[in-house]
Design an enzyme around this catalytic site. Structure first.
Site, PDB file in Angstrom:
ATOM      1  N   LYS A 185       0.842  -1.199   0.000  1.00 47.76           N
ATOM      2  CA  LYS A 185       0.000   0.000   0.000  1.00 47.76           C
ATOM      3  C   LYS A 185       0.883   1.257   0.000  1.00 47.76           C
ATOM      4  CE  LYS A 185      -2.003   2.872   2.587  1.00 47.76           C
ATOM      5  NZ  LYS A 185      -1.876   4.012   1.639  1.00 47.76           N
ATOM      6  N   GLU A 188      -1.266   7.409  -0.582  1.00 49.12           N
ATOM      7  CA  GLU A 188      -2.257   7.895  -1.556  1.00 49.12           C
ATOM      8  C   GLU A 188      -1.786   9.176  -2.242  1.00 49.12           C
ATOM      9  OE1 GLU A 188      -2.447   7.663   1.652  1.00 49.12           O
ATOM     10  OE2 GLU A 188      -3.762   9.159   2.601  1.00 49.12           O
ATOM     11  N   GLY A 238       6.284   5.677   8.138  1.00 47.75           N
ATOM     12  CA  GLY A 238       5.415   6.849   8.108  1.00 47.75           C
ATOM     13  C   GLY A 238       5.484   7.597   9.424  1.00 47.75           C
ATOM     14  N   GLY A 239       4.425   8.303   9.730  1.00 48.76           N
ATOM     15  CA  GLY A 239       4.413   9.184  10.892  1.00 48.76           C
ATOM     16  C   GLY A 239       4.133   8.447  12.202  1.00 48.76           C
ATOM     17  N   THR A 242       0.328   7.480  13.073  1.00 45.30           N
ATOM     18  CA  THR A 242      -0.144   6.293  12.341  1.00 45.30           C
ATOM     19  C   THR A 242       0.552   5.042  12.879  1.00 45.30           C
ATOM     20  OG1 THR A 242      -0.142   7.762  10.412  1.00 45.30           O
ATOM     21  CG2 THR A 242      -0.666   5.465  10.018  1.00 45.30           C
ATOM     22  N   GLY A 243       1.843   5.168  13.150  1.00 43.77           N
ATOM     23  CA  GLY A 243       2.592   4.025  13.670  1.00 43.77           C
ATOM     24  C   GLY A 243       2.018   3.519  14.985  1.00 43.77           C
ATOM     25  N   GLU A 260       8.984   2.120  11.087  1.00 41.03           N
ATOM     26  CA  GLU A 260      10.057   3.065  10.736  1.00 41.03           C
ATOM     27  C   GLU A 260       9.402   4.440  10.749  1.00 41.03           C
ATOM     28  OE1 GLU A 260      13.045   1.803  10.298  1.00 41.03           O
ATOM     29  OE2 GLU A 260      12.438  -0.295  10.172  1.00 41.03           O
ATOM     30  N   CYS A 294      13.161  11.874   6.508  1.00 41.54           N
ATOM     31  CA  CYS A 294      12.981  11.455   7.911  1.00 41.54           C
ATOM     32  C   CYS A 294      14.252  11.694   8.722  1.00 41.54           C
ATOM     33  CB  CYS A 294      12.571   9.997   7.978  1.00 41.54           C
ATOM     34  SG  CYS A 294      13.666   8.934   7.030  1.00 41.54           S
ATOM     35  N   GLU A 398       8.859  17.057  14.823  1.00 38.72           N
ATOM     36  CA  GLU A 398       9.278  16.909  13.424  1.00 38.72           C
ATOM     37  C   GLU A 398       8.399  17.811  12.554  1.00 38.72           C
ATOM     38  OE1 GLU A 398       8.062  13.320  11.294  1.00 38.72           O
ATOM     39  OE2 GLU A 398      10.099  13.115  10.527  1.00 38.72           O
TER      40      GLU A 398
HETATM   41  P1  NAD Z   1       1.624   8.877   7.337  1.00 37.17           P
HETATM   42  O1  NAD Z   1       1.768   8.179   8.635  1.00 37.17           O
HETATM   43  O2  NAD Z   1       0.586   9.928   7.217  1.00 37.17           O
HETATM   44  O3  NAD Z   1       1.336   7.856   6.157  1.00 37.17           O
HETATM   45  C1  NAD Z   1       2.212   6.799   5.861  1.00 37.17           C
HETATM   46  C2  NAD Z   1       1.449   5.686   5.199  1.00 37.17           C
HETATM   47  O4  NAD Z   1       0.501   5.167   6.130  1.00 37.17           O
HETATM   48  C3  NAD Z   1       0.628   6.120   3.984  1.00 37.17           C
HETATM   49  O5  NAD Z   1       0.669   5.090   3.022  1.00 37.17           O
HETATM   50  C4  NAD Z   1      -0.764   6.247   4.547  1.00 37.17           C
HETATM   51  O6  NAD Z   1      -1.800   6.097   3.601  1.00 37.17           O
HETATM   52  C5  NAD Z   1      -0.777   5.100   5.542  1.00 37.17           C
HETATM   53  N1  NAD Z   1      -1.789   5.192   6.589  1.00 37.17           N
HETATM   54  C6  NAD Z   1      -2.408   6.295   7.078  1.00 37.17           C
HETATM   55  N2  NAD Z   1      -3.289   5.942   8.045  1.00 37.17           N
HETATM   56  C7  NAD Z   1      -3.219   4.593   8.173  1.00 37.17           C
HETATM   57  C8  NAD Z   1      -3.867   3.633   9.006  1.00 37.17           C
HETATM   58  N3  NAD Z   1      -4.776   3.984   9.906  1.00 37.17           N
HETATM   59  N4  NAD Z   1      -3.532   2.336   8.874  1.00 37.17           N
HETATM   60  C9  NAD Z   1      -2.598   1.952   7.975  1.00 37.17           C
HETATM   61  N5  NAD Z   1      -1.960   2.804   7.146  1.00 37.17           N
HETATM   62  C10 NAD Z   1      -2.250   4.115   7.252  1.00 37.17           C
HETATM   63  O7  NAD Z   1       3.067   9.451   6.988  1.00 37.17           O
HETATM   64  P2  NAD Z   1       3.478  10.337   5.745  1.00 37.17           P
HETATM   65  O8  NAD Z   1       2.994  11.724   5.996  1.00 37.17           O
HETATM   66  O9  NAD Z   1       3.101   9.638   4.485  1.00 37.17           O
HETATM   67  O10 NAD Z   1       5.070  10.266   5.839  1.00 37.17           O
HETATM   68  C11 NAD Z   1       5.827  11.153   6.562  1.00 37.17           C
HETATM   69  C12 NAD Z   1       6.371  10.483   7.807  1.00 37.17           C
HETATM   70  O11 NAD Z   1       7.102   9.329   7.444  1.00 37.17           O
HETATM   71  C13 NAD Z   1       7.340  11.369   8.557  1.00 37.17           C
HETATM   72  O12 NAD Z   1       7.072  11.291   9.925  1.00 37.17           O
HETATM   73  C14 NAD Z   1       8.694  10.746   8.237  1.00 37.17           C
HETATM   74  O13 NAD Z   1       9.678  10.984   9.196  1.00 37.17           O
HETATM   75  C15 NAD Z   1       8.337   9.299   8.160  1.00 37.17           C
HETATM   76  N6  NAD Z   1       9.353   8.565   7.421  1.00 37.17           N
HETATM   77  C16 NAD Z   1      10.162   7.719   8.118  1.00 37.17           C
HETATM   78  C17 NAD Z   1      11.174   7.025   7.451  1.00 37.17           C
HETATM   79  C18 NAD Z   1      12.097   6.090   8.186  1.00 37.17           C
HETATM   80  O14 NAD Z   1      12.866   5.403   7.531  1.00 37.17           O
HETATM   81  N7  NAD Z   1      12.083   6.029   9.498  1.00 37.17           N
HETATM   82  C19 NAD Z   1      11.328   7.192   6.079  1.00 37.17           C
HETATM   83  C20 NAD Z   1      10.480   8.048   5.405  1.00 37.17           C
HETATM   84  C21 NAD Z   1       9.481   8.730   6.082  1.00 37.17           C
END
Ligand code: NAD
Length: 509
Positions: A185, A188, A238-239, A242-243, A260, A294, A398
């Protein structure tokens, strides 16, 4: 970036070995961040589509030979994918520029990096024994013990928008190398390169049902693809918010969960670092890809005696950064990824000012009169705040934008520099810049962050390790640890001389 009933020009869901449109006909706009225009539409998967993909993946994992193939057969497919990534480098890089706004130079670099990732895991997987006989003085002589390395099963792989191709490949290559099946996934906001990559995987010969692609918002299908009982592992980049949600649902299902997450990364500069190198390093560390990295070096922690000169040099350089279209060769950095993200970054400017930070440059969108070419896009000027301290939100949170905060430490006070660098709940990455290598290593060892760069900032290799301490996550990607995430250990105990146990000797047969 809203949904629409307009049909996507081509199907973007890959479910049960077939490309298909969303079951309710909904699609989602893909916006070009350079000018805010709608670039294309992709299918918006429904929970029904997600369930169908998981059921197909589970059935395929349980009934096909894929998880039991010889590793050499699987890695041949990884190498073929690497060849196709290079063949389609220009196509992929252009899609990434349209989606993210990054420069072609960066996007092409991403394709090279993921090619290396596939090749690295093609080699690394061969070094993992399919099974290993345990030799130990702690085993009875009549016992033969074997440890098998097996795939985990159905793995949900979720990626963010800042490095769409790169982040998904860091998961895909090790997951497929070890015989798992995957539900992919992408964000979006930036789905295009992942759609093309899925086509390459199928062309390379991966069994169609081993790879299922769902394009949709996390808010629509996220819970389904993380909570479904047939999903064995979730790997998420991701963020933090969400994590946290994902790890809670994985706990409920007792699933493996690799997170991550974000970072607020310190870059320590000692006075013995040559000034020109330090200015270049600090500027690149924070402003590359407009700070949407990140591991970006967003917190400068600088020794007092060099601070004024260094900060002045960084501000000077920041003001000259050329922003524009990623397709223009003279562009040094592109826009932020979306209107929503731009507003989030913008909001931090008022927060920082109210906290007492001193704005030295940037702090706004480019002036449309001076830069009419940037007026429609989601651009934000490289920004530097001086007089920052650890109590401020701008130092602790962040922003994921082109914002540098400056904190100073007393001359010679190594301990204070380390204390400041570790004063974060995150722990993804950091830098130490110093002419004294012994000191740099001493400091690096004491920093509580997953990656430390000495006299550099930002490079990585598939052979290294990637992952965070603290709120930056609990997983590891790249390197041998990246493979371990997708391996289940099975222990087989064989009795070579079966005999009565005599535990229940009174009840004779
Ligand atoms: P996000 O958490 O908004 O989204 C990440 C992904 O999660 C997207 O595909 C999104 O559609 C999905 N998502 C959203 N809600 C969800 C849910 N309830 N269940 C499952 N999936 C869901 O993050 P973002 O804004 O896309 O990315 C930015 C963040 O990612 C920043 O915090 C950045 O630091 C982090 N990031 C970390 C690394 C790393 O290696 N540690 C690398 C790149 C980005």
């Amino acid at each position: 970036m809203s949904t629409s009933s307009k049909q996507a020009p081509e199907p973007t869901l890959f479910i049960d070995g077939q490309w298909c449109h969303s079951s309710d006909g909904q699609s989602r706009e893909v916006i070009n961040p350079y000018d805010g225009s709608v670039h294309t539409y992709v299918d918006e998967a429904t929970t029904k589509d997600a369930e169908r993909a998981i059921e197909s993946a589970k059935r395929f994992f349980d009934t096909s030979d894929w998880p039991h193939l010889k590793c050499a057969d699987r890695v041949a497919l990884l190498n073929k994918t690497a060849d196709f990534l290079q063949r389609d480098k220009a196509i992929l890089a252009k899609l990434e520029v349209h989606d993210t706004g990054k420069t072609m130079r960066e996007a092409e670099g991403d394709v090279d990096d993921v090619t290396a990732t596939f090749r690295f895991y093609a080699k690394a997987a061969l070094e993992v024994d399919e099974e290993k006989v345990v030799k130990s003085e702690f085993l009875p002589s009549s016992a033969k013990n074997v440890i098998r390395n097996e795939p985990v099963g159905v793995c949900t792989l979720i990626s963010p928008w800042n490095y769409p191709l790169l982040q998904i490949c860091w998961k895909l290559a090790p997951a497929l190398a070890t015989g798992n099946v995957v539900i992919i996934k992408p964000s979006e906001v930036t789905p295009l390169t992942t759609i093309h990559l899925t086509k390459l995987l199928v062309e390379a010969g991966f069994p169609a049902k081993a790879v299922q692609l769902l394009t949709a918002a996390g808010s629509n299908i996220g819970d389904t693809i993380c909570q479904h009982a047939d999903v064995d592992l979730v790997s998420f980049t991701g963020g933090l918010a969400t994590g946290r949600r994902i790890i809670k649902s994985c706990a409920e299902g007792v699933k493996r969960c690799c997170l991550e997450l974000g970072g607020k990364n310190p870059n320590i500069v000692f006075a013995d670092m040559p000034l020109d190198l330090a200015i270049d390093n600090v500027t690149t560390a924070v402003f590359l890809h407009s700070g949407q990295v990140c591991s970006s070096g967003a917190r400068l922690i600088v020794e007092d005696s060099i601070a004024d000169k260094l900060v002045a040099g960084v501000v000077e350089k920041a003001k000259q950064i050329k922003m524009g279209s990623g397709f223009d060769e003279s562009t040094e950095t592109g826009p932020l990824v979306s209107e929503a993200h731009l507003k989030k970054v913008e909001a931090y400017i008022d927060v920082a000012k109210a906290e007492g930070a001193k704005l030295l440059c940037g702090g706004s969108r480019p002036d449309p009169k001076q830069h009419p070419d940037l007026a429609k896009g989601f651009f934000f000027l490289p920004t530097v705040f001086d007089k920052c301290d650890r109590s401020m939100r701008i130092v602790q949170e962040e922003t994921f934008g082109p914002i540098l905060t400056v904190e100073r430490f007393k001359d010679g006070d190594e301990a204070q520099a380390i204390y400041l660098a570790n004063d974060t709940k995150y722990g993804l990455a950091g830098g130490v810049q110093s002419g004294d290598t012994k000191k740099a290593h001493r400091v690096a060892r004491r920093m509580r962050h997953g990656t430390i760069w000495i006299n550099n900032y930002g490079p990585f290799s598939p052979a290294g390790e990637w992952g965070g301490y603290g709120l930056s996550g609990n997983g590891r990607e790249l390197g041998p640890s990246g493979l371990d995430e997708y391996i289940e250990k099975k222990h087989i105990w064989e009795e070579t001389e079966p005999a009565l146990t005599n535990w229940f000797a009174k009840s004779k047969l």
